[in-house]
Design an enzyme around this catalytic site. Sequence first.
Site, PDB file in Angstrom:
ATOM      1  N   HIS A   6       6.199   4.152   5.107  1.00 22.83           N
ATOM      2  CA  HIS A   6       6.960   3.026   5.218  1.00 22.83           C
ATOM      3  C   HIS A   6       8.334   3.285   6.065  1.00 22.83           C
ATOM      4  CE1 HIS A   6       9.995   0.470   2.954  1.00 22.83           C
ATOM      5  NE2 HIS A   6       8.858  -0.729   3.250  1.00 22.83           N
ATOM      6  N   HIS A  48      15.206  -3.067   9.924  1.00 22.91           N
ATOM      7  CA  HIS A  48      14.779  -3.915   8.779  1.00 22.91           C
ATOM      8  C   HIS A  48      15.906  -4.787   8.511  1.00 22.91           C
ATOM      9  CE1 HIS A  48      14.640  -4.836   4.469  1.00 22.91           C
ATOM     10  NE2 HIS A  48      13.307  -4.442   4.544  1.00 22.91           N
TER      11      HIS A  48
END
Length: 241
Positions: A6, A48
């Site tokens: 991740h 992100h």
Amino acid sequence: MFVIAHRGASADYPELTATAFTEAFLQGADGVECDVRLTRCGELVCIHDPIVDRVSDGRGRVSTHTVEQLREYNFGTEEAPSAPCTLDELLDIMDDHPDKHLFIESKHPMRYGRMLEEELVKTLRYRGLLADPHIHVISFSGSAIHRIQQLAPALDRIYLRNDPNAWYHRIRELTIQPTAVGLSMRTAREHIRDHTLPPSSYVWTVDDPEDMTLCRDSGVQWLATNLPALAREVVDRGTGH
């Protein structure tokens, strides 16, 4: 079960940097997950947040910067500075790992709307990856998943269900036609308890060894974790490797 790093090996290295991605493979990951946003100059970058303040020494929105402006900021550490990783640069890294998987999260809401999916598909088309089974597009945005279905129907499309509105998202799936669903670990536990875990499930973000074991033993296909080395150990333990 496949171990997906991740944001790369993000527990050990600055998230979504080239180092985090390359180190994830050294730690035994079967693939990596990245988030993509569109810059003012039309480049896809692996960042992100909508703003860069948390992940760099700069300030401001990704969407109002050009790539060259973003490269003036440090997305790494003081000891090991790093520029932001573009999607093209990540795809170059993936070229060295042709058997590994890449999960690309399309981040919304954002000012450029459908242009994000259009640029993503354009980039993948240029690289000959529109039907590659190692490429997966994921998103919390049903509209983004639907656009990918229209623009590149051969691509794997994983719809991430938001926990607070799970009932809505299950209904939404009927119209956007994802190829699989993504669940938080909390929601996955409920499905495992009720024996209703969807096939081809993608579960995030799993960093607890007990949760990793539960996912492994319950048939989860894709496990997203910040700790790929630990997850690799748990998975291999269960398969006798």
